[in-house]
Design an enzyme around this catalytic site. Sequence first.
Site, PDB file in Angstrom:
ATOM      1  N   SER A 211      38.740  38.205  46.976  1.00 37.84           N
ATOM      2  CA  SER A 211      38.725  37.366  45.766  1.00 37.84           C
ATOM      3  C   SER A 211      37.586  36.359  45.869  1.00 37.84           C
ATOM      4  CB  SER A 211      40.080  36.691  45.576  1.00 37.84           C
ATOM      5  OG  SER A 211      40.189  36.152  44.266  1.00 37.84           O
ATOM      6  N   ASP A 281      46.220  62.924  37.633  1.00 39.82           N
ATOM      7  CA  ASP A 281      45.598  63.195  38.930  1.00 39.82           C
ATOM      8  C   ASP A 281      46.302  64.330  39.663  1.00 39.82           C
ATOM      9  OD1 ASP A 281      47.965  61.900  39.434  1.00 39.82           O
ATOM     10  OD2 ASP A 281      47.043  60.120  40.317  1.00 39.82           O
ATOM     11  N   ASP A 443      43.914  45.735  39.676  1.00 38.87           N
ATOM     12  CA  ASP A 443      43.761  44.303  39.948  1.00 38.87           C
ATOM     13  C   ASP A 443      43.950  43.496  38.669  1.00 38.87           C
ATOM     14  OD1 ASP A 443      42.602  41.669  40.517  1.00 38.87           O
ATOM     15  OD2 ASP A 443      41.748  42.592  42.304  1.00 38.87           O
ATOM     16  N   HIS A 481      45.739  42.853  43.122  1.00 36.61           N
ATOM     17  CA  HIS A 481      44.982  41.768  43.734  1.00 36.61           C
ATOM     18  C   HIS A 481      45.690  41.279  44.992  1.00 36.61           C
ATOM     19  CE1 HIS A 481      41.737  38.816  43.317  1.00 36.61           C
ATOM     20  NE2 HIS A 481      42.573  37.935  43.854  1.00 36.61           N
TER      21      HIS A 481
END
Length: 549
Positions: A211, A281, A443, A481
Site C-alpha cells: 500500500s 476460468d 483490492d 488489500h
Amino acid sequence: MSTTPTRRLAALAATVLLPAAILLLGTESATATTTTVPACAELNQRKIPASAMSLPTTGGRVQSALVTTSVVSGQTVEYCLLDADIFPVDRSAPAIKMRVALPHGWNHKALMFGGGGYNGTIPALTMNVPFGPADQPAPLARRYATFASDSGHQQGPAAVPSLDGSFGVNDEALKNFAAGDALKKTRDASLFLVRLAYGQNPAEVYFSGGSTGGREALIVAQRWPQAFDGVISAYPAWNNLAEVLDVGYLVQVLSRPGVFPSPAKQTLLYNSVINACDGLDGIKDKVVSNLRACGFDPHVLRCPGGADAGPDCLSDPQIGAVIAMSTPFRWPYRVASGETEYPGFPFLSGADMRTPFLGFGTTAPANPMPVTSGYGMQYWEQWVKYFLTRDPGYNSLDLDPRHPGKWLGRISHLSTIQDRNNVDLGPFARTGGKLILLHGAADELVSHRSTNDYYQRVLAKLGPSSTHAFMRYYLVPGANHANFGTPAFAAGWDSLSALERWVETGQPPANPIVADITHDRTRPLCEYPAWPRYRAGDPYAASSFVCTR
C-alpha cells in the site's frame, strides 16, 4: 555467483574502513572484530551524526537500547531493540522516530519495512512481508536485522489508525512522508547502527512494503537505485495524488441523497458479480481469475422504474455510483506530475461486505467524515484539510476535484510530491537490483489497474527483455488489500526467499505457487498478464491449473 558485485564491493570497502570511522565517531570501545551478536548496551544514547545520512538532517540519537525476546513465527528470537530519533532541519517539524531490531545470530542481512496509509506509527519489526507465507519464518526469525520508521510524524491519539494527515501542514514532514525522504534517512541511520552493533555492513539490504509501503518500495528503487539490493512492492499506491482525486470525486457522488448503496446492496452487487463471472476460468470456486472476460453490467440489478425498491435491487443513482467507482476518472486540467487519470476500481472491489471499511464503507460520506465511511473517503478528508488547504476547518465535501478553482496550483504542486511515477528503473537494474511487484485483483483500496499501468509503463520505457531481467509482476485473483478481513483468496507466498535467490544467486522466480492461507488451497502465481485457468484434477491443487494469457 553474485549478481550484485558493485554493491558487495561497496559493503566490503565500508567494512574495511569501519575501525577508523568508529574511532572518528568517538566509539573507542569498539573494535575491528565482527560479530553476529550485537553490542547493544554500547548503543544506548549513541549519537547518529548528520554525515551518516545523505539527505539533510541535524543528526539523531538512540533513545533506548535493550536486549529483549519475542516469539516470531513460532521461534523465540533474542535481539537488541533500538529506538532512535532523527532530528529535522526545520525545528517546527517533528522528528523521524525509527526502530531497529538487531538479532543474536545475525544472518548478515538487513530488511526495511514500509508503512501504511498516512503512517505515523512504526511498523512492527517482527512482522512478515506483505502476502507473506504462513509456513515460512518472518524476516526477524530468519535473523535479519529489521528496521522501520514512522516516516517523520507521530499519529494523533484520537485518529483512526494510519488516517491522521495533520502533519501535512509542515513542508519537511510532508516531504519526509510523500516524497519518501524519511526512507533514505531511516535507511542510512539504521545501517550506521548496524555497523556499530556488528562491526560490519550487511551483505544485502532489502525493502518490503504494501500500500503506502508498496509505494515507498517503488520510491527507493526510483530515487536511490543503489540503496537496496532487492525490493518487494505489494499493492503500491504509487500515484497517490491521482488516486486521491478519484476518491474525492467518488465522495462527491456518494454523498448525494439516495446514491449511497447500503451494505445489503453492496453484498448484492458482490454476489452478482461472482455469480456472473466465477467459472469463466474453468471452475466455480468464488474466485474470478479471468478478469478480461468478466463483462458484468450493473444494470441487471436495476429496480423497476429505477427508483429505490429495497435491498434486492439498485436504483438508477446507485447504479451510477457503482459505474463511477469502476470507471476511469479523468480530470479536465493538467498537473505537474503528468498524470491524467486514475483507472477506477473493478466491480469486485469495495462491493465485498466482508471488508466494507476499505471499499464503500457502511455509511455515506458526510461532514465531518464518519469513521464508518470508506477508508479512502476518510483519507480524502485528511488530505483536503492538511495537504491541500491546510485548513482543519475546511469541509472536504465542498471541494470538487473536477473543478478545484483556486486550489489547482496547489494540487499540481502536490502531484510532484505524491505521484512517484518515474518508471525509468534502469539505474536500479544496472546496479543489480531486483523488484517483485504484487497486487490482488480484488483490492478495495488501491486499484490493481494502476499497478498494471505502472508495469506497462516500465515495459514501454525499458523494453520486455530488460524489464524481465530485474522485475516480476504477479496479479493474484481473489486477493484483496493486505488480506484484510476475509478475502476470497488470502494470498501467501514466500517472496522473500524468491528475492534472496534472485539477488544472491541470480536465479529468478520459477513457476511460483501462491497459497490461500484460509482455504488450504494453492494456485500457480502467474506473471501478469497471465491468469490461472483450471484444466482438470484436484481444484485445491496448483497443479490442476495452468497460467494462460
